[in-house]
Design a protein around this motif. Structure first.
Motif, short mmCIF file in Angstrom:
data_model
loop_
_atom_site.label_atom_id
_atom_site.label_comp_id
_atom_site.label_asym_id
_atom_site.label_seq_id
_atom_site.Cartn_x
_atom_site.Cartn_y
_atom_site.Cartn_z
N ALA A 155 0.85 -1.18 -0.02
CA ALA A 155 -0.03 0.07 0.04
C ALA A 155 0.87 1.18 0.05
O ALA A 155 0.44 2.27 -0.67
N THR A 156 2.04 1.25 0.68
CA THR A 156 2.63 2.58 0.87
C THR A 156 4.07 2.29 0.85
O THR A 156 4.81 1.00 0.92
N GLY A 157 5.02 3.18 0.64
CA GLY A 157 6.42 3.15 0.79
C GLY A 157 6.90 2.80 2.16
O GLY A 157 7.83 1.92 2.17
N SER A 158 6.23 3.34 3.12
CA SER A 158 6.68 3.05 4.27
C SER A 158 6.53 1.48 4.63
O SER A 158 7.23 0.90 5.45
N LEU A 159 5.45 1.12 4.08
CA LEU A 159 5.05 -0.39 4.40
C LEU A 159 6.31 -1.39 3.56
O LEU A 159 6.97 -2.28 4.14
N ALA A 160 6.56 -0.95 2.46
CA ALA A 160 7.67 -1.76 1.65
C ALA A 160 9.02 -1.46 2.61
O ALA A 160 9.74 -2.44 2.62
N ASN A 161 9.26 -0.40 3.05
CA ASN A 161 10.60 -0.55 3.89
C ASN A 161 10.39 -1.27 5.04
O ASN A 161 11.57 -1.97 5.43
N LEU A 162 9.28 -1.16 5.66
CA LEU A 162 9.09 -1.79 6.91
C LEU A 162 9.41 -3.31 6.60
O LEU A 162 10.17 -4.02 7.48
N VAL A 177 19.82 2.57 2.05
CA VAL A 177 20.04 3.70 1.25
C VAL A 177 19.03 4.50 0.70
O VAL A 177 18.10 3.78 0.42
N GLU A 178 18.95 5.57 0.56
CA GLU A 178 17.85 6.30 -0.09
C GLU A 178 18.06 7.31 -1.24
O GLU A 178 19.18 7.97 -1.10
N ASP A 179 17.55 6.96 -2.38
CA ASP A 179 18.14 7.55 -3.66
C ASP A 179 16.71 7.74 -4.40
O ASP A 179 16.00 6.73 -4.82
N ALA A 227 17.47 10.14 6.63
CA ALA A 227 16.42 8.96 5.93
C ALA A 227 15.11 9.11 6.36
O ALA A 227 14.67 9.24 7.55
N HIS A 228 14.19 8.72 5.60
CA HIS A 228 12.83 8.50 5.57
C HIS A 228 12.38 7.67 6.77
O HIS A 228 11.35 8.05 7.76
N ILE A 229 13.27 6.63 6.85
CA ILE A 229 12.93 5.47 7.77
C ILE A 229 13.32 5.79 9.10
O ILE A 229 12.71 5.42 9.95
N SER A 271 17.32 11.26 -2.04
CA SER A 271 17.16 11.65 -0.67
C SER A 271 16.21 12.75 -0.67
O SER A 271 16.36 13.95 -1.33
N ASN A 272 15.07 12.37 -0.10
CA ASN A 272 14.08 13.39 0.21
C ASN A 272 14.44 14.52 1.00
O ASN A 272 14.36 15.68 0.51
N PHE A 273 14.64 14.32 2.36
CA PHE A 273 14.96 15.34 3.14
C PHE A 273 16.37 15.99 2.67
O PHE A 273 16.90 17.18 3.31
N SER A 295 3.42 6.07 -6.13
CA SER A 295 2.45 7.29 -5.91
C SER A 295 3.21 8.47 -5.72
O SER A 295 2.30 9.49 -5.21
N LYS A 296 4.55 8.54 -6.31
CA LYS A 296 5.09 9.90 -6.35
C LYS A 296 5.04 10.33 -7.74
O LYS A 296 3.97 10.41 -8.25
N GLY A 297 6.14 10.22 -8.32
CA GLY A 297 6.40 10.90 -9.60
C GLY A 297 5.55 10.33 -10.94
O GLY A 297 5.37 10.55 -11.85
N LEU A 300 17.48 -0.65 -0.54
CA LEU A 300 17.37 0.74 -1.05
C LEU A 300 15.95 1.11 -1.08
O LEU A 300 14.77 0.72 -1.61
N ASP A 301 15.71 2.21 -0.25
CA ASP A 301 14.50 3.07 -0.25
C ASP A 301 14.49 3.90 -1.83
O ASP A 301 15.12 4.93 -1.61
N GLY A 302 13.95 3.27 -2.70
CA GLY A 302 13.85 4.11 -3.80
C GLY A 302 12.41 4.53 -3.98
O GLY A 302 11.95 4.35 -5.21
N ALA A 303 11.95 5.25 -3.11
CA ALA A 303 10.51 5.88 -3.11
C ALA A 303 10.76 6.88 -4.69
O ALA A 303 9.66 6.79 -5.55
N ARG A 304 11.93 7.47 -4.79
CA ARG A 304 12.15 8.22 -5.84
C ARG A 304 13.30 7.76 -7.03
O ARG A 304 13.99 8.58 -7.32
N LEU A 305 13.25 6.43 -6.92
CA LEU A 305 14.49 5.98 -7.52
C LEU A 305 14.18 6.18 -9.21
O LEU A 305 15.20 6.22 -9.94
C1 LIG Z 1 11.88 8.75 0.46
C2 LIG Z 1 10.80 8.30 1.08
N1 LIG Z 1 10.70 6.94 1.46
C3 LIG Z 1 9.65 6.44 1.95
C4 LIG Z 1 8.33 7.23 1.65
C5 LIG Z 1 7.00 6.62 2.30
O1 LIG Z 1 6.03 6.61 1.58
P1 LIG Z 1 4.59 6.69 1.82
O2 LIG Z 1 4.17 7.89 1.99
O3 LIG Z 1 3.96 5.80 0.47
O4 LIG Z 1 4.41 5.72 2.91
C6 LIG Z 1 8.51 8.65 1.21
C7 LIG Z 1 7.34 9.45 1.39
O5 LIG Z 1 7.23 10.58 1.08
C8 LIG Z 1 9.78 9.10 1.03
O6 LIG Z 1 9.92 10.45 0.61
#
Ligand SMILES: Cc1ncc(COP(=O)(O)O)c(C=O)c1O
Length: 339
Positions: free
Chosen positions: A56-63, A135-137, A82-84, A139-141, A199-201, A168-173
């Protein structure tokens, strides 16, 4: 209102909605949803992995990705930005007993030697053992910054040699790949597990794929169900993700052009508030004396940004804003920053 708070704000387009309406579906907990199956096969292939799991979400995939690699009481190393570490509500610790140790970086960009120097291996009963590195790529923040591919590759090789897992947190890979020209599979092959947000770009209303070995994805499927994340006719949502991969992945670099144009426009009005040279993908950071005050003034003038800190605002470009709107928003933000 030109809303640049996040690339998660997009609404499904008519074509995407049509694909959702007409998708063949079944019960995914029974493994019978053909559209989910198609998305998972497509994601695995794209990311150079054996299998994938639609979440459902990036957070769940990372978890799930980190749970696969880190036993309770073990540690994952990641960037302090890191988002995590900052935005997943402590889930890795609260739900899975994972501890986290963080490195510092310049705008979220990893330095392989800094990470390798932190590893705790064979520390007997004295120190927490490092089980994985995340690794996040991009990097959001860090401001949508792109990791140096050679640096990631060197880190990955060394971790594999040492038997440390790599997530790899590739939310925005997709943004990172567009910026460097490396394929998603070239990134995927450097990691044991990879997440990619739809659900991002890519514009889907929901969904992230986690990819890895078939054995790991089978385990993650069970844990996803345990966490309440099993779903039924999820093909309606998977269809949106497939549509995003077909139609929005190839145009994602347009968002980078728009972010740069936003920054150019803002810096013409307020030199010093934005450095256009620092815009690497679809994110531009704006540095001001009073971030909340400037954000409120921008809102009054029809532009929404998010406040990242007392002095930092963030603008993220996406499918639902045009290049012209981004330039106009940049001018507005520049004016508000000096007013
Ligand atoms: C780098 C990164 N990882 C993970 C997530 C988590 O995604 P979600 O909001 O779908 O849980 C985000 C959300 O902005 C993000 O920016």
């Amino acid at each position: 209102m030109i809303d640049l708070r996040s690339d998660t704000l997009t609404r499904p387009s008519a074509g995407m909605l049509d694909a959702m309406m007409t998708a063949p579906v079944g019960d995914d907990v029974y493994g019978e949803d053909p559209t989910v199956g198609a998305l998972e096969r497509r994601a695995a292939e794209l990311l150079g992995q054996e299998a994938a799991l639609f979440c459902a979400t990036g957070s769940l995939a990372n978890l799930l990705g980190i749970w696969l690699h880190v036993p309770p009481g073990g540690e994952v190393l990641c960037d302090g930005l890191a988002h995590i570490a900052r935005a997943e509500m402590g889930a890795h610790g609260a739900l899975h007993g994972v501890t986290m140790r963080t490195w510092s970086s310049e705008r979220g960009k990893l330095v392989a030697d800094d990470v390798l120097a932190m590893l705790a291996i064979d520390c007997g009963p004295y120190l927490v053992e490092t089980a994985a590195v995340e690794v996040e790529d991009t990097s959001n923040f860090g401001g949508g910054t792109v990791q140096d591919f050679n640096e990631v590759s060197r880190l990955s090789d060394e971790l594999a040699r040492l038997g440390i897992a790599r997530h790899l947190d590739g939310a925005r890979l997709a943004n990172a790949a567009a910026a460097t020209g490396h394929t998603l599979a070239e990134y995927g092959q450097l990691f044991d597990t990879v997440s990619l947000c739809l659900s991002k770009g890519l514009g889907a209303p929901i969904g992230t794929v986690l990819a890895g070995s078939a054995a790991d994805m089978a385990r993650a499927r069970v844990q996803r169900k345990r966490l309440g994340g099993g779903w039924r006719q999820a093909g309606i949502l998977a269809a949106a993700g497939l549509w995003g991969l077909d139609h929005n992945l190839p145009r994602i670099a347009e968002d980078h052009v728009a972010a740069r144009a936003f920054a150019d426009a803002a810096s013409r009005r307020a030199p010093g508030a934005v450095d256009p040279g620092s815009v690497e993908t679809n994110v531009a950071l704006v540095e001001v004396v009073n971030a909340r005050g400037v954000a409120a003034e921008c809102e009054r003038r029809g532009v929404r940004l998010s406040v990242l800190g007392p002095h930092t605002l963030r603008a993220v470009t996406h499918l639902d804003v045009t290049l012209e709107e981004c330039i106009a928003a940049g001018e507005t933000v520049g004016e508000a920053a000096i007013s």
